[in-house]
Design an enzyme around this catalytic site. Sequence first.
Site, PDB file in Angstrom:
ATOM      1  N   THR A  12      60.101  26.914  51.291  1.00 59.38           N
ATOM      2  CA  THR A  12      58.903  25.824  50.740  1.00 59.38           C
ATOM      3  C   THR A  12      58.732  24.463  49.560  1.00 59.38           C
ATOM      4  O   THR A  12      59.167  24.945  48.871  1.00 59.38           O
ATOM      5  CB  THR A  12      57.363  26.540  51.246  1.00 59.38           C
ATOM      6  OG1 THR A  12      56.513  25.310  51.053  1.00 59.38           O
ATOM      7  CG2 THR A  12      57.317  26.856  50.022  1.00 59.38           C
ATOM      8  N   ARG A  15      60.916  20.128  70.006  1.00 61.39           N
ATOM      9  CA  ARG A  15      61.155  20.867  68.978  1.00 61.39           C
ATOM     10  C   ARG A  15      61.406  22.072  69.219  1.00 61.39           C
ATOM     11  O   ARG A  15      61.468  23.989  69.274  1.00 61.39           O
ATOM     12  CB  ARG A  15      60.165  20.878  67.421  1.00 61.39           C
ATOM     13  CG  ARG A  15      60.153  19.650  67.286  1.00 61.39           C
ATOM     14  CD  ARG A  15      59.371  19.461  66.236  1.00 61.39           C
ATOM     15  NE  ARG A  15      58.889  20.527  64.975  1.00 61.39           N
ATOM     16  CZ  ARG A  15      57.816  20.946  64.877  1.00 61.39           C
ATOM     17  NH1 ARG A  15      56.795  19.813  64.656  1.00 61.39           N
ATOM     18  NH2 ARG A  15      57.584  22.179  63.887  1.00 61.39           N
ATOM     19  N   HIS A  65      49.667  27.456  59.490  1.00 56.46           N
ATOM     20  CA  HIS A  65      50.060  26.120  60.041  1.00 56.46           C
ATOM     21  C   HIS A  65      49.855  26.048  61.805  1.00 56.46           C
ATOM     22  O   HIS A  65      49.882  24.873  62.341  1.00 56.46           O
ATOM     23  CB  HIS A  65      51.017  24.982  59.387  1.00 56.46           C
ATOM     24  CG  HIS A  65      50.527  24.511  58.370  1.00 56.46           C
ATOM     25  ND1 HIS A  65      51.603  24.432  57.542  1.00 56.46           N
ATOM     26  CD2 HIS A  65      49.482  24.666  57.822  1.00 56.46           C
ATOM     27  CE1 HIS A  65      51.103  23.783  55.659  1.00 56.46           C
ATOM     28  NE2 HIS A  65      49.807  24.493  56.031  1.00 56.46           N
ATOM     29  N   CYS A 110      37.913  21.509  81.155  1.00 56.67           N
ATOM     30  CA  CYS A 110      36.658  20.755  81.210  1.00 56.67           C
ATOM     31  C   CYS A 110      37.246  19.353  81.247  1.00 56.67           C
ATOM     32  O   CYS A 110      36.694  19.022  81.231  1.00 56.67           O
ATOM     33  CB  CYS A 110      36.455  20.563  79.484  1.00 56.67           C
ATOM     34  SG  CYS A 110      38.098  20.414  78.254  1.00 56.67           S
ATOM     35  N   TYR A 166      56.807  17.189  70.099  1.00 57.93           N
ATOM     36  CA  TYR A 166      57.092  18.971  69.890  1.00 57.93           C
ATOM     37  C   TYR A 166      57.692  19.327  71.666  1.00 57.93           C
ATOM     38  O   TYR A 166      57.712  20.833  71.071  1.00 57.93           O
ATOM     39  CB  TYR A 166      55.344  19.132  70.665  1.00 57.93           C
ATOM     40  CG  TYR A 166      54.855  18.975  69.406  1.00 57.93           C
ATOM     41  CD1 TYR A 166      54.533  19.732  68.104  1.00 57.93           C
ATOM     42  CD2 TYR A 166      54.456  17.525  68.419  1.00 57.93           C
ATOM     43  CE1 TYR A 166      53.708  19.934  66.694  1.00 57.93           C
ATOM     44  CE2 TYR A 166      53.143  17.842  67.231  1.00 57.93           C
ATOM     45  CZ  TYR A 166      53.258  18.402  66.394  1.00 57.93           C
ATOM     46  OH  TYR A 166      52.940  18.436  65.515  1.00 57.93           O
ATOM     47  N   ASN A 209      55.376  28.406  58.777  1.00 57.54           N
ATOM     48  CA  ASN A 209      56.203  28.396  60.136  1.00 57.54           C
ATOM     49  C   ASN A 209      55.341  27.577  61.416  1.00 57.54           C
ATOM     50  O   ASN A 209      54.688  28.676  61.387  1.00 57.54           O
ATOM     51  CB  ASN A 209      57.396  28.664  59.860  1.00 57.54           C
ATOM     52  CG  ASN A 209      58.173  28.419  59.067  1.00 57.54           C
ATOM     53  OD1 ASN A 209      57.952  26.719  57.964  1.00 57.54           O
ATOM     54  ND2 ASN A 209      59.945  28.753  58.609  1.00 57.54           N
ATOM     55  N   VAL A 210      55.420  26.463  61.635  1.00 54.21           N
ATOM     56  CA  VAL A 210      54.743  26.874  63.628  1.00 54.21           C
ATOM     57  C   VAL A 210      56.067  27.996  64.620  1.00 54.21           C
ATOM     58  O   VAL A 210      55.345  27.870  65.869  1.00 54.21           O
ATOM     59  CB  VAL A 210      54.407  25.970  64.525  1.00 54.21           C
ATOM     60  CG1 VAL A 210      53.315  25.252  63.300  1.00 54.21           C
ATOM     61  CG2 VAL A 210      55.415  24.336  64.313  1.00 54.21           C
TER      62      VAL A 210
END
Length: 279
Positions: free
Chosen positions: A214, A58, A114, A174, A55, A90-91
């Site tokens: 897509t 990207r 997404h 946390c 990630y 698309n992220v």
Amino acid sequence: MCAMRFLVITGAGVSAESGIPTFRGKDGYWRNLDPAKLATPEAFVNNPKLVWEWYRERRQRIRTAQPNPAHAAIVKLAAYADAFLLVTQNVDDLHLRAESEGQRLSRRKIVQIHGDIFETRCSRCEFAFSTGSPEPPGSGVVGVDNGRLRAGVARSIAPTSTEEDEAIPQCPECGELMRPGVVWFGEQLELQKIERVENYLAQASCDVVIVAGTTAAFGYIIDWAVRARDPDGRLIEVNPDPTPLSPFATHLIREPAGVALPRLVDELLVSAGWRRTMR
Ligand code: OAD
């Protein structure tokens, strides 16, 4: 303004001309990489370092990429349309960085169904922050307050550039591992985002539905596109290749989005008479 109602649905193909690989295409990620090792909750539990590396790579690629004419055309359509919603799979943030006539797309007009690759969120609690592009890491820290994101808190725990490069971030609230704010295979879409799409569909049917770039691999994409179209309206697919959506389309444009969308948007706006309004 243009008195027509639009739904635009996009996928990775719209960012392809900006140099962001697609998933299932010829040079797509899923041709060489196993989604089960990179884009599932199990993959993250088994090897969070590998998942974060992928990630971060990207993110870096997206940060250096620029929106292309397809993104700009969509911003133009949104600016002139009376009613407009963009649902993107698309992220990346290229839809949000694109400009047309000095304007950008309002966040009210886009649903990133997404998720957002620049969001980092806790894998257990609701803590989240954004390292959005082009802002430097840490500039957009947000926390969660009664389920709502609140801006400007916990600035001091924003990742430094070193952390962004190397470490697996841990939740300051946390202690659990933080993960990218994207939807992985096997996970549910965010309910609030589904509701935004469904509310838009429920308000009125659309004169024009555009589905661009897509493979429409997910049933909800086809479902939204088909249900949104008014019986007299158009469902336009922009994709060099056929997809499972193609049989439902009223118009097929077999061209790259960066070529087709600027022309299509201009044609739609002219046919809707916006030139008369502007004069
Ligand atoms: P895909 O990689 O499945 O499909 C990309 C589509 O874009 C293909 O149909 C190509 O033919 C088309 N295409 C390629 N270049 C194009 C261009 N220049 N102009 C127009 N179309 C072009 O990507 P998506 O359909 O977006 O999920 O994939 C859907 C989801 O699957 C992604 O959001 C991702 C992936 O796993 C998550 O990240 C959850």
